[in-house]
Design a protein around this motif. Structure first.
Motif, PDB file in Angstrom:
ATOM      1  N   PRO A 209       0.719  -1.254  -0.058  1.00 49.39           N
ATOM      2  CA  PRO A 209      -0.071  -0.066  -0.045  1.00 49.39           C
ATOM      3  C   PRO A 209       0.770   1.335  -0.091  1.00 49.39           C
ATOM      4  O   PRO A 209       1.772   1.466   0.663  1.00 49.39           O
ATOM      5  N   TRP A 210       0.399   2.229  -0.802  1.00 52.38           N
ATOM      6  CA  TRP A 210       1.184   3.656  -0.850  1.00 52.38           C
ATOM      7  C   TRP A 210       0.087   4.528  -1.393  1.00 52.38           C
ATOM      8  O   TRP A 210      -0.633   4.227  -2.265  1.00 52.38           O
ATOM      9  N   TRP A 211       0.284   5.742  -0.754  1.00 55.79           N
ATOM     10  CA  TRP A 211      -0.584   6.916  -1.470  1.00 55.79           C
ATOM     11  C   TRP A 211       0.058   8.151  -0.730  1.00 55.79           C
ATOM     12  O   TRP A 211       0.777   8.134  -0.097  1.00 55.79           O
ATOM     13  N   LEU A 212      -0.749   9.382  -1.206  1.00 54.99           N
ATOM     14  CA  LEU A 212      -0.291  10.536  -0.737  1.00 54.99           C
ATOM     15  C   LEU A 212      -1.520  11.133  -0.259  1.00 54.99           C
ATOM     16  O   LEU A 212      -2.657  10.981  -0.243  1.00 54.99           O
ATOM     17  N   SER A 213      -1.188  12.113   0.641  1.00 56.64           N
ATOM     18  CA  SER A 213      -2.074  12.784   1.738  1.00 56.64           C
ATOM     19  C   SER A 213      -3.266  13.673   1.031  1.00 56.64           C
ATOM     20  O   SER A 213      -4.432  13.556   1.603  1.00 56.64           O
ATOM     21  N   THR A 214      -3.049  14.154  -0.199  1.00 62.68           N
ATOM     22  CA  THR A 214      -4.157  14.831  -0.834  1.00 62.68           C
ATOM     23  C   THR A 214      -4.203  14.903  -2.299  1.00 62.68           C
ATOM     24  O   THR A 214      -5.065  15.636  -2.878  1.00 62.68           O
ATOM     25  N   THR A 215      -3.743  13.918  -2.773  1.00 63.30           N
ATOM     26  CA  THR A 215      -3.799  13.617  -4.171  1.00 63.30           C
ATOM     27  C   THR A 215      -3.649  12.035  -4.657  1.00 63.30           C
ATOM     28  O   THR A 215      -3.064  11.621  -3.837  1.00 63.30           O
ATOM     29  N   ASP A 216      -4.012  11.605  -6.028  1.00 58.08           N
ATOM     30  CA  ASP A 216      -3.565  10.447  -6.265  1.00 58.08           C
ATOM     31  C   ASP A 216      -2.765  10.593  -7.538  1.00 58.08           C
ATOM     32  O   ASP A 216      -2.762   9.808  -8.312  1.00 58.08           O
ATOM     33  N   GLU A 217      -2.312  11.777  -7.860  1.00 54.77           N
ATOM     34  CA  GLU A 217      -1.651  12.148  -9.023  1.00 54.77           C
ATOM     35  C   GLU A 217      -0.180  12.281  -9.003  1.00 54.77           C
ATOM     36  O   GLU A 217       0.283  12.878  -7.778  1.00 54.77           O
ATOM     37  N   ILE A 218       0.776  11.504  -9.720  1.00 60.10           N
ATOM     38  CA  ILE A 218       2.133  11.608  -9.637  1.00 60.10           C
ATOM     39  C   ILE A 218       2.623  12.023 -10.559  1.00 60.10           C
ATOM     40  O   ILE A 218       2.370  11.942 -11.708  1.00 60.10           O
ATOM     41  N   PHE A 219       4.148  12.280 -10.769  1.00 63.42           N
ATOM     42  CA  PHE A 219       4.724  12.606 -11.752  1.00 63.42           C
ATOM     43  C   PHE A 219       6.284  12.102 -11.538  1.00 63.42           C
ATOM     44  O   PHE A 219       6.868  12.039 -10.564  1.00 63.42           O
ATOM     45  N   GLN A 220       6.835  11.812 -12.666  1.00 61.24           N
ATOM     46  CA  GLN A 220       8.413  11.346 -12.686  1.00 61.24           C
ATOM     47  C   GLN A 220       9.267  12.562 -12.786  1.00 61.24           C
ATOM     48  O   GLN A 220       9.256  13.372 -13.443  1.00 61.24           O
ATOM     49  N   ASP A 221       9.966  12.522 -11.683  1.00 60.81           N
ATOM     50  CA  ASP A 221      11.117  13.550 -11.582  1.00 60.81           C
ATOM     51  C   ASP A 221      12.108  13.893 -12.683  1.00 60.81           C
ATOM     52  O   ASP A 221      12.742  12.596 -12.893  1.00 60.81           O
ATOM     53  N   GLU A 222      12.372  14.815 -13.453  1.00 59.02           N
ATOM     54  CA  GLU A 222      12.903  14.950 -14.701  1.00 59.02           C
ATOM     55  C   GLU A 222      14.478  14.538 -14.436  1.00 59.02           C
ATOM     56  O   GLU A 222      15.293  14.416 -15.394  1.00 59.02           O
ATOM     57  N   LYS A 223      14.766  15.086 -13.315  1.00 64.15           N
ATOM     58  CA  LYS A 223      16.270  15.407 -12.896  1.00 64.15           C
ATOM     59  C   LYS A 223      16.876  14.080 -12.837  1.00 64.15           C
ATOM     60  O   LYS A 223      17.939  13.732 -13.436  1.00 64.15           O
ATOM     61  N   ASP A 224      16.133  13.039 -12.039  1.00 64.39           N
ATOM     62  CA  ASP A 224      16.798  11.694 -12.178  1.00 64.39           C
ATOM     63  C   ASP A 224      16.279  10.696 -12.830  1.00 64.39           C
ATOM     64  O   ASP A 224      16.520   9.417 -12.954  1.00 64.39           O
ATOM     65  N   GLY A 225      14.923  10.915 -13.486  1.00 62.92           N
ATOM     66  CA  GLY A 225      14.520  10.034 -14.192  1.00 62.92           C
ATOM     67  C   GLY A 225      13.772   8.875 -13.711  1.00 62.92           C
ATOM     68  O   GLY A 225      13.261   7.925 -14.232  1.00 62.92           O
ATOM     69  N   TRP A 226      13.441   8.705 -12.272  1.00 67.90           N
ATOM     70  CA  TRP A 226      13.033   7.942 -11.552  1.00 67.90           C
ATOM     71  C   TRP A 226      12.067   8.204 -10.499  1.00 67.90           C
ATOM     72  O   TRP A 226      10.804   7.547 -10.305  1.00 67.90           O
ATOM     73  N   THR A 227      12.420   9.074  -9.821  1.00 65.48           N
ATOM     74  CA  THR A 227      11.513   9.381  -8.526  1.00 65.48           C
ATOM     75  C   THR A 227      10.271   9.761  -8.928  1.00 65.48           C
ATOM     76  O   THR A 227      10.014  10.580  -9.770  1.00 65.48           O
ATOM     77  N   LEU A 228       9.229   9.327  -7.913  1.00 66.83           N
ATOM     78  CA  LEU A 228       7.782   9.564  -8.424  1.00 66.83           C
ATOM     79  C   LEU A 228       7.371  10.543  -7.079  1.00 66.83           C
ATOM     80  O   LEU A 228       7.467  10.132  -6.091  1.00 66.83           O
ATOM     81  N   ARG A 229       6.772  11.792  -7.472  1.00 64.33           N
ATOM     82  CA  ARG A 229       6.531  12.768  -6.798  1.00 64.33           C
ATOM     83  C   ARG A 229       5.023  13.009  -6.749  1.00 64.33           C
ATOM     84  O   ARG A 229       4.484  12.775  -8.123  1.00 64.33           O
ATOM     85  N   SER A 230       4.548  13.505  -5.852  1.00 66.90           N
ATOM     86  CA  SER A 230       3.006  14.027  -5.680  1.00 66.90           C
ATOM     87  C   SER A 230       2.907  15.300  -6.604  1.00 66.90           C
ATOM     88  O   SER A 230       3.622  16.117  -6.805  1.00 66.90           O
ATOM     89  N   ALA A 231       1.870  15.233  -7.529  1.00 67.47           N
ATOM     90  CA  ALA A 231       1.375  16.346  -8.261  1.00 67.47           C
ATOM     91  C   ALA A 231       1.322  17.562  -7.723  1.00 67.47           C
ATOM     92  O   ALA A 231       1.434  18.835  -8.214  1.00 67.47           O
ATOM     93  N   ASP A 232       0.897  17.720  -6.203  1.00 71.70           N
ATOM     94  CA  ASP A 232       0.479  18.819  -5.580  1.00 71.70           C
ATOM     95  C   ASP A 232       1.499  18.986  -4.423  1.00 71.70           C
ATOM     96  O   ASP A 232       1.487  19.943  -3.580  1.00 71.70           O
TER      97      ASP A 232
END
Length: 257
Positions: A209-232
């Motif tokens: 299980p994994w989730w974010l506190s106020t969104t379900d949208e994520i994006f991939q960090d362009e700097k490292d090409g891997w890390t998934l971050r919350s959209a907000d």
């Protein structure tokens, strides 16, 4: 293809799971305000190199959801990062929410697990977020019994998320584990009870299980090409165990102290 393990093979998977669980326990104890993410990565590197028969599942791993081969030994996701966090030169600050995801191969078998915790002083919302993923993992494991269906695990996880008011992203979830880190079946973090693959003894899966506190949208960090971050920019938490389904209770292969 979904593979079922024999009781003997499940026993052979125990050392990998125990090793992963112990490293995560050690890291939680040693990680403090000021600890550098590269120190954490190096700790895992040394542990693997000092363990006969052990190898990293991450170094040189290059799936289609990442950019190039992963070059580290553990995923370190901080605050708004929730999955696939690449360790970098960063000293943890008071109140940081850290998720550690670790998979190691020992003698040909994989153990995969993740924990989240707050470094230093913890905000109540962060503790609530982490607790929700831990409760969801326990609920999912409780449904991991022969005769149930995969949807029973997913539904149990999703119900916990909903009870806390969190939305679930279905892009990434649990998965089969064996000689490889990511195998069939995919285990979503929400679903319909009594639907899907019928669970059988010998199935080994990672429930995460994994989730974010106020969104379900994520994006991939362009700097490292891997890390998934919350959209907000909201924080995330991630909890995971590798478990084996048996004729009786499920076995938590990555149990921690």
């Amino acid at each position: 293809m979904i593979e079922l393990k024999t009781p003997q093979e499940i026993q052979q998977m125990r050392p990998a799971g125990k090793f992963v669980g112990q490293i995560l326990s050690d890291l939680k104890k040693m990680t403090k305000v000021g600890t550098n993410l590269l120190e954490i990565d190096n700790f895992v590197k040394n542990a693997i190199e000092n363990r006969q028969g052990a190898s990293s599942c991450y170094v040189d791993y290059a799936p289609d959801f990442g950019t190039g081969p992963f070059a580290h030994y553990i995923c370190t996701s901080v605050n708004d990062a929730v999955l696939h966090g690449v360790p970098y030169d960063y000293n943890l600050k008071n109140g940081d929410l850290l998720s550690l995801d670790l998979a190691i191969n020992v003698d040909g078998w994989v153990g995969d697990s993740a924990i989240s915790f707050v470094v230093g002083d913890a905000a109540e919302e962060d503790l609530r977020l982490i607790k929700s993923t831990e409760e969801a993992l326990a609920a999912g494991i409780d449904q991991a019994r022969a005769g149930n269906r995969l949807g029973d695990i997913s539904s149990a996880i999703g119900e916990v998320a909903a009870s806390y008011g969190y939305d679930v992203n279905l892009e990434f979830g649990g998965h089969g584990v064996g000689h490889i880190m990511h195998g069939d079946p995919h285990v979503p973090n929400d679903g319909r009870a009594h639907h899907g693959y019928r669970l059988r003894p010998g199935l080994v899966i990672a429930i995460e299980p994994w989730w974010l506190s106020t969104t379900d949208e994520i994006f991939q960090d362009e700097k490292d090409g891997w890390t998934l971050r919350s959209a907000d920019g909201s924080r995330g938490a991630h909890t995971e165990h590798t478990i084996a389904i048996t004729d009786g209770d499920p076995i938590i292969l990555t149990a921690r102290d």
